[in-house]
Design a protein around this motif. Sequence first.
Motif, PDB file in Angstrom:
ATOM      1  N   ARG A 717      40.077  -7.184  -0.758  1.00 18.92           N
ATOM      2  CA  ARG A 717      38.931  -7.849  -0.141  1.00 18.92           C
ATOM      3  C   ARG A 717      39.048  -9.350  -0.379  1.00 18.92           C
ATOM      4  NH1 ARG A 717      32.451  -6.656  -1.143  1.00 18.92           N
ATOM      5  NH2 ARG A 717      31.749  -7.992   0.576  1.00 18.92           N
ATOM      6  N   ALA A 718      38.776 -10.142   0.655  1.00 18.48           N
ATOM      7  CA  ALA A 718      38.894 -11.592   0.556  1.00 18.48           C
ATOM      8  C   ALA A 718      37.617 -12.184  -0.041  1.00 18.48           C
ATOM      9  CB  ALA A 718      39.154 -12.203   1.930  1.00 18.48           C
ATOM     10  N   VAL A 719      37.755 -12.886  -1.152  1.00 13.83           N
ATOM     11  CA  VAL A 719      36.608 -13.504  -1.819  1.00 13.83           C
ATOM     12  C   VAL A 719      36.950 -14.944  -2.172  1.00 13.83           C
ATOM     13  CG1 VAL A 719      35.819 -11.308  -2.796  1.00 13.83           C
ATOM     14  CG2 VAL A 719      37.339 -12.776  -4.129  1.00 13.83           C
ATOM     15  N   ASN A 720      35.922 -15.695  -2.500  1.00 19.99           N
ATOM     16  CA  ASN A 720      36.090 -17.062  -2.995  1.00 19.99           C
ATOM     17  C   ASN A 720      35.264 -17.253  -4.253  1.00 19.99           C
ATOM     18  OD1 ASN A 720      36.546 -17.488   0.190  1.00 19.99           O
ATOM     19  ND2 ASN A 720      37.651 -19.049  -0.954  1.00 19.99           N
ATOM     20  N   VAL A 721      35.868 -17.832  -5.259  1.00 17.07           N
ATOM     21  CA  VAL A 721      35.188 -18.203  -6.492  1.00 17.07           C
ATOM     22  C   VAL A 721      35.247 -19.722  -6.572  1.00 17.07           C
ATOM     23  CG1 VAL A 721      35.182 -18.031  -9.000  1.00 17.07           C
ATOM     24  CG2 VAL A 721      35.809 -16.037  -7.621  1.00 17.07           C
ATOM     25  N   VAL A 722      34.108 -20.364  -6.425  1.00 13.59           N
ATOM     26  CA  VAL A 722      34.065 -21.823  -6.360  1.00 13.59           C
ATOM     27  C   VAL A 722      33.055 -22.352  -7.378  1.00 13.59           C
ATOM     28  CG1 VAL A 722      33.838 -23.828  -4.856  1.00 13.59           C
ATOM     29  CG2 VAL A 722      34.486 -21.619  -3.874  1.00 13.59           C
ATOM     30  N   HIS A 723      33.525 -23.201  -8.270  1.00 15.08           N
ATOM     31  CA  HIS A 723      32.610 -23.924  -9.161  1.00 15.08           C
ATOM     32  C   HIS A 723      32.086 -25.117  -8.373  1.00 15.08           C
ATOM     33  CE1 HIS A 723      31.591 -25.122 -13.525  1.00 15.08           C
ATOM     34  NE2 HIS A 723      30.812 -25.795 -12.681  1.00 15.08           N
ATOM     35  N   ILE A 724      30.792 -25.093  -8.086  1.00 15.28           N
ATOM     36  CA  ILE A 724      30.178 -26.120  -7.239  1.00 15.28           C
ATOM     37  C   ILE A 724      29.334 -27.057  -8.077  1.00 15.28           C
ATOM     38  CG2 ILE A 724      28.536 -26.519  -5.359  1.00 15.28           C
ATOM     39  CD1 ILE A 724      29.427 -23.859  -4.157  1.00 15.28           C
ATOM     40  N   GLN A 732      19.490 -35.528  -7.062  1.00 16.03           N
ATOM     41  CA  GLN A 732      19.934 -36.883  -7.420  1.00 16.03           C
ATOM     42  C   GLN A 732      19.858 -37.145  -8.918  1.00 16.03           C
ATOM     43  OE1 GLN A 732      20.145 -39.062  -4.373  1.00 16.03           O
ATOM     44  NE2 GLN A 732      21.597 -40.259  -5.532  1.00 16.03           N
ATOM     45  N   GLU A 733      18.808 -36.676  -9.589  1.00 18.18           N
ATOM     46  CA  GLU A 733      18.641 -36.980 -11.009  1.00 18.18           C
ATOM     47  C   GLU A 733      19.675 -36.247 -11.850  1.00 18.18           C
ATOM     48  OE1 GLU A 733      14.655 -36.125 -12.110  1.00 18.18           O
ATOM     49  OE2 GLU A 733      13.781 -37.586 -10.727  1.00 18.18           O
ATOM     50  N   GLN A 734      19.877 -34.981 -11.585  1.00 15.14           N
ATOM     51  CA  GLN A 734      20.822 -34.195 -12.370  1.00 15.14           C
ATOM     52  C   GLN A 734      21.589 -33.264 -11.431  1.00 15.14           C
ATOM     53  OE1 GLN A 734      21.463 -34.467 -15.646  1.00 15.14           O
ATOM     54  NE2 GLN A 734      23.080 -32.927 -15.457  1.00 15.14           N
ATOM     55  N   PRO A 735      22.918 -33.395 -11.361  1.00 17.83           N
ATOM     56  CA  PRO A 735      23.686 -32.509 -10.474  1.00 17.83           C
ATOM     57  C   PRO A 735      23.458 -31.032 -10.824  1.00 17.83           C
ATOM     58  CG  PRO A 735      25.051 -34.304 -11.298  1.00 17.83           C
ATOM     59  CD  PRO A 735      23.766 -34.363 -12.068  1.00 17.83           C
ATOM     60  N   ASP A 736      23.494 -30.223  -9.797  1.00 19.49           N
ATOM     61  CA  ASP A 736      23.285 -28.784  -9.945  1.00 19.49           C
ATOM     62  C   ASP A 736      24.649 -28.113 -10.038  1.00 19.49           C
ATOM     63  OD1 ASP A 736      21.976 -26.434 -10.106  1.00 19.49           O
ATOM     64  OD2 ASP A 736      21.339 -26.338  -8.013  1.00 19.49           O
ATOM     65  N   SER A 737      24.984 -27.564 -11.210  1.00 23.78           N
ATOM     66  CA  SER A 737      26.304 -26.981 -11.433  1.00 23.78           C
ATOM     67  C   SER A 737      26.197 -25.457 -11.536  1.00 23.78           C
ATOM     68  CB  SER A 737      26.921 -27.552 -12.720  1.00 23.78           C
ATOM     69  OG  SER A 737      28.154 -26.931 -12.999  1.00 23.78           O
ATOM     70  N   TYR A 738      26.980 -24.757 -10.727  1.00 26.73           N
ATOM     71  CA  TYR A 738      26.966 -23.296 -10.749  1.00 26.73           C
ATOM     72  C   TYR A 738      28.271 -22.782 -10.148  1.00 26.73           C
ATOM     73  CZ  TYR A 738      25.571 -24.035  -5.883  1.00 26.73           C
ATOM     74  OH  TYR A 738      25.521 -24.450  -4.576  1.00 26.73           O
ATOM     75  N   VAL A 739      28.574 -21.519 -10.383  1.00 27.55           N
ATOM     76  CA  VAL A 739      29.723 -20.867  -9.770  1.00 27.55           C
ATOM     77  C   VAL A 739      29.226 -19.983  -8.629  1.00 27.55           C
ATOM     78  CG1 VAL A 739      31.550 -19.157 -10.097  1.00 27.55           C
ATOM     79  CG2 VAL A 739      31.204 -20.937 -11.801  1.00 27.55           C
ATOM     80  N   SER A 740      29.789 -20.219  -7.469  1.00 29.19           N
ATOM     81  CA  SER A 740      29.423 -19.438  -6.289  1.00 29.19           C
ATOM     82  C   SER A 740      30.516 -18.412  -6.010  1.00 29.19           C
ATOM     83  CB  SER A 740      29.248 -20.356  -5.079  1.00 29.19           C
ATOM     84  OG  SER A 740      28.922 -19.615  -3.920  1.00 29.19           O
ATOM     85  N   PHE A 741      30.090 -17.174  -5.763  1.00 29.20           N
ATOM     86  CA  PHE A 741      31.003 -16.071  -5.508  1.00 29.20           C
ATOM     87  C   PHE A 741      30.604 -15.446  -4.178  1.00 29.20           C
ATOM     88  CE2 PHE A 741      32.009 -11.423  -6.600  1.00 29.20           C
ATOM     89  CZ  PHE A 741      33.326 -11.534  -6.217  1.00 29.20           C
ATOM     90  N   PHE A 742      31.481 -15.517  -3.189  1.00 27.19           N
ATOM     91  CA  PHE A 742      31.144 -14.986  -1.862  1.00 27.19           C
ATOM     92  C   PHE A 742      32.395 -14.401  -1.221  1.00 27.19           C
ATOM     93  CE2 PHE A 742      32.008 -19.523  -1.498  1.00 27.19           C
ATOM     94  CZ  PHE A 742      32.916 -19.604  -0.454  1.00 27.19           C
ATOM     95  N   SER A 743      32.186 -13.716  -0.110  1.00 24.48           N
ATOM     96  CA  SER A 743      33.295 -13.013   0.541  1.00 24.48           C
ATOM     97  C   SER A 743      33.213 -13.173   2.050  1.00 24.48           C
ATOM     98  CB  SER A 743      33.262 -11.527   0.182  1.00 24.48           C
ATOM     99  OG  SER A 743      34.275 -10.820   0.888  1.00 24.48           O
ATOM    100  N   THR A 744      34.379 -13.361   2.669  1.00 26.86           N
ATOM    101  CA  THR A 744      34.446 -13.372   4.133  1.00 26.86           C
ATOM    102  C   THR A 744      34.565 -11.965   4.695  1.00 26.86           C
ATOM    103  OG1 THR A 744      36.842 -13.693   4.003  1.00 26.86           O
ATOM    104  CG2 THR A 744      35.475 -15.667   4.223  1.00 26.86           C
ATOM    105  N   THR A 745      34.707 -10.975   3.815  1.00 23.45           N
ATOM    106  CA  THR A 745      34.725  -9.579   4.230  1.00 23.45           C
ATOM    107  C   THR A 745      33.300  -9.037   4.201  1.00 23.45           C
ATOM    108  OG1 THR A 745      36.883  -9.350   3.158  1.00 23.45           O
ATOM    109  CG2 THR A 745      35.769  -7.322   3.817  1.00 23.45           C
ATOM    110  N   PRO A 746      32.820  -8.408   5.258  1.00 21.83           N
ATOM    111  CA  PRO A 746      31.434  -7.938   5.288  1.00 21.83           C
ATOM    112  C   PRO A 746      31.116  -6.999   4.126  1.00 21.83           C
ATOM    113  CG  PRO A 746      32.437  -7.796   7.465  1.00 21.83           C
ATOM    114  CD  PRO A 746      33.535  -8.132   6.515  1.00 21.83           C
TER     115      PRO A 746
END
Length: 942
Positions: A717-724, A732-746
Motif C-alpha cells: 500500500r502506498a503511504v507517506n510519512v511526512v514531518h510537517i 505565526q507565533e509558534q510553528p505547528d509541528s506534527y507527523v502526518s501519515f496518509f495514503s494515496t491508496t483508498p
Amino acid sequence: MVNLAFDGFNSQFPTAFCCCFRLFTAEQDATEAGELLRDGRAASPRPEETSAGGDAGGGGGSLRAVSPRRSPFVCLALFGVVTYCSWEVYRYQFESLPAPLTAEQAGKRGFSEVEAMKHVKALTDVGPHPVRSDALDEAIQYVLEASEKIKKIAHWEVDVQVDVFHAQSGTNRLVGGLFRGRTLVYSDLHHIVLKVSPKYVAEAGDSAILVSSHIDTVFSTEGAGDCSSCVAVMLELARAVSQWAHGFKSSVIFLFNTGEEEGLNGAHSFITQHPWSKSIHLAVDLEAMGIGGKSSIFQAGPNPWAIENFASAAKYPSGHVIAQDLFASGAIKSATDFQVYKEVAGLSGLDFAYTDNSAVYHTKNDKLELLKSGSLQHLGENMLAFLLQIASSPDLSGVQGTKDEGISASSSAIYFDILGMYMVLYHQGFANMLHNSVALQSLLIWSTSLLMGGYPAAVSLVLSCLSIILMWIFSLSFSLLSAFILPLLSTSPVPYVASPWLVIGLFAAPALLGALTGQHLGFLILQMYLSNEYSKREQLSPLTQSTLIKLEAERWLYKAGSVQWLILLVIGNYYRIGSSYLALVWLVPPAFSYGFLEATLTPARFPKPLKLATLLFGLSVPIVVSAGVFIRLVGTIIGMAVRFDQNPGDTPEWMVNVIVAVFIALVISLTMVYLLSYVHLSGAKKLIVLAALALFGLSLAAVLSGVAPPFTEDTARAVNVVHIVDATTSKQEQPDSYVSFFSTTPGKLTKEVEQIGGGFTCGRDKIVDLVTLSVKYGCWSYDDTEGGWSKTDIPTLAVIKDDKGDKRITEVLLDTKSSTRWVLAVNAEYIEDFKLEGNSEELIPLDDKSSVDGWHVIQFSGGKKSPTRFDMTLVWANSTQIAHGEGSQKNQQPLLKLRTDMDRLTPKAEKVLMKLPSWCSLFGKSTSPQTLAFLRDLPVEF
C-alpha cells in the motif's frame, strides 16, 4: 497498410483451440440430427409456415415437434473453452518472453540481457537516487564510466563521443497533460550524453535519432524498473550499436538524463540547451510504469514513419493504440519525457514502457528481485533491430515532426500486435474508408433484411436490441452492487490489489450473472412478441410453433450482438478513435460466420438451432486479437488503485471498485453477447447462475477470511510519512509541528496505525494543504515532534516593496533556506502575472500564465548548487478588490502558498518508518512531499 513481423508460432494454443472445435462441431451434428425430425413425407412447407424474421436457415418439409434444447454440458464447455483460450492469448501475448542471452551468445553485435542486468544491479545497489542526493552522483558516475568503456571498444570506423552535460537552470512550461497550469523550474542538473556516428559519413552529423531515459529515481525506491532497467538497456544498446554504426547514414544519441521524476526537467534541459539537440529528427523514450514484462509502445507519432519501421523490424513487436488513446485522454495520470520531445521540440517518435505489476510503481517494491527474466532481452532485441533499420535509412532526414503542417490527422497510425508475434498497422485515412465501408454494408444488409421481413422483422430487431440494453443494465447493476458492498464488508475497499484474480469472482461473476439475466429477460419479451405473430398462423401445431419461436428468438439475440458493435464502430470512426478497430474485429467475423453458415436467401425455410461452428468461427479472431488486451487493461487499472487518490480522502472509498466493476461489466456485456445467446435453449442457465454465485461467494470468503490479503510485502500500500512544520499565518507565533501519515491508496489507516502506535489520531478533522495536494483524510501525531528540525529551516516569504500605483506591483523575497525542492502556488484571483529571479538570473519572465482551480503552481527542483534565495515580482489584477472585515471569505485565501521539502528523517519520522507495516511502502512522485516539509504562506492583506 499492414506490416507483419513474424517469428514463428507456438502450436500449443491453436492445437487446444482446434481440438475443442472438433469436439463441439461433432456434438452439434448429433444435436441437429435429433432436433428436427421429418415425418417421412417429402412435402415442402407451406409459405404460411415461414418464420416472422424470414432470414434463418433450415430444411424444408413438415416438422415433428421436438423441443429444441442443447446439452447444458456443451454450453458449460463453451464457457470453459472461451475462458481458457482468452487466458492463453493473454499469457502468450504478454507473458512469453525471450530467453536471456549471455555476452557469448549475443556476440559483439547482439544484445545480452545478462550484461544489461549487471548495469541494473549496479544502479540499484546505490539505493534510491533522487535529484540532489549523493546516491545520484554515484549513479551518474557509473553511467559515465560505462559510456567511456563503450567508447574504447567501439568499431574502428565508428566515432563515439561522451559528454557530461550540466544544465545550470531552465524553465519548462507544458501546455497539456499532468503539468498543465504549472511552471517547472530546474537548476544544477547533470546528464550523460553518448553519441554514436559513422566516421566517414559526413551527412550523419546532420540527422540523429535520440534514445532517452532517466537515471534519477523518486526518494522511495531504488528504481529497478523505473528506470534502471531502461538505462541498462540503453547502455547495452549503445555497446551493440557502436559495432554496427559504420554502415549508418545517421547518428544515434543516447541521453541518460536526470530530473525526469521532478517534472521532465532533464529532457527539457537537453532539448533546449544542448548543441546536439538541433540535429535530432526522431525521439524514442524508454519508460516504466511497473517492473519488467514486455515493454510496449503506448505512444507513437504523430508521423507514422517510426511505428511503420518498428512494425517491420522488431522481432517481438508489442504495442496497442488503445493504450495511446487512454493516455491521451488523461485517464492515466502520468507523464513521460516523450511529451517534451513532442510538445517542445516538435519531434515524432515512439514511447515505450514496462507495465507489468504496475502496483509497485514508485514504491519500495520496484526492486531487482521482481524484474522478470527476459524483460530486458525483449526490449533490447526489438530496439536493436529498429535502430539498425532506421539509422541506415536515407529517409530519416525527411521525417516530419509535430510542428510541420504536412502531417494530417489521416496519416496517424492505428496499430496493434497479435500474440506479440506480428503487428498490424494502417493509417487513419484507410481506417476511415474501411470502417465506413463496413458500416455502410452492414446498414445495407440490415435494411434489405428488414424490408424483406417487413414490420415483424423491424419489431423483432428493436426487441432484440432491447435485450442488449437490458443486458448492459443488469450487468452493470450486479457488478456495481458488489462494488458498493465490498468496502462495507472488507477491511480494505480494494482487497484485490495483491491478488488480482479475485476480481473474477468479485466483479466478473456478478457481471456475467447480470448479463445473462438481462438477456434472458429480453429473450422472454422477444418470445412473447413472436408468439403473438405465430399465433396468426393456424397451420402450425402449438408445439411446433413454440419450437420455431425459441429458435428464431435465439437467432435475433445473436444478430443483435453485431448491432451494438456496429454502433460503436460508427461512433469511434466519427471521432477518429484509433481503438475503434476493436469494434471492427468484433463485428465482422461473427457477422461473416453467421452469413456463411446460417443465413439463406430462400424465404420458405424454418429456423434451425444455431450451429456451434458459427460461434467458434465467429469468436476465434476477436479472442486472438483482443482478449489479451482486455485482461491487461484490467490488471493495469487494478495496479493504479495503489496510487488512485491524488488528494487522500478526496474520493469515495468505493470509487476504484466502481471503475473496475464498470470496465469488467462493459467488457463482458460487449464480448459475451454472442455466447450467451446460445444458453437460452439449454439447461445450462441454472448451472451458470450457481457457478457464478459460488465463485462470488468463494472470492468474498477469501477476502473476509484473510486468505487473500489486500496487500503484501511485494505489493504494498502506498503511504507517506511526512514531518510537517506548519508556519503559515495562523501559526505565526509558534510553528505547528506534527507527523502526518496518509495514503494515496483508498481506505482507512486504522490497521496500520494500530501497528505503528505513537499517538496517532485519524480522521477528516485536520485537512493538510500541501500546495500540490490536500490531505482530507489522514492521521497525525504531535508526540515527540520538536526534534530533528530547526527554526532556521523555516522558509521566508517577506514583502520587500509594495507599489500601489495604477498597476499594483509587489516585490517579495523568497528564501527556501537549505531546500532545493519546493512548490509555490500563486493566487490567480489577485495576481495576473509574476516574475521570478534567482542568482540574478531571470528564471520565469513576465508573460501570460495559465492556472488550474485558481492557482498557478511553480515547481522547483535542483541539485546541490541550486539557488535558495529568489526575488519575486507580483503584478496584481486590475479588478482586484480586497474584501476587508473580520471573517471575510476572501481573506481566508492566501496570496502565496509555499512548501519546502527535505529528504531528511527526524527522530519521530524515523520511529514511524521503523514500525511501518511490511505491507506499506513510501510513495514518491514529483508533487508529493519528502519526509520533512515546511509550510509557509503570505496572506492577501500582508
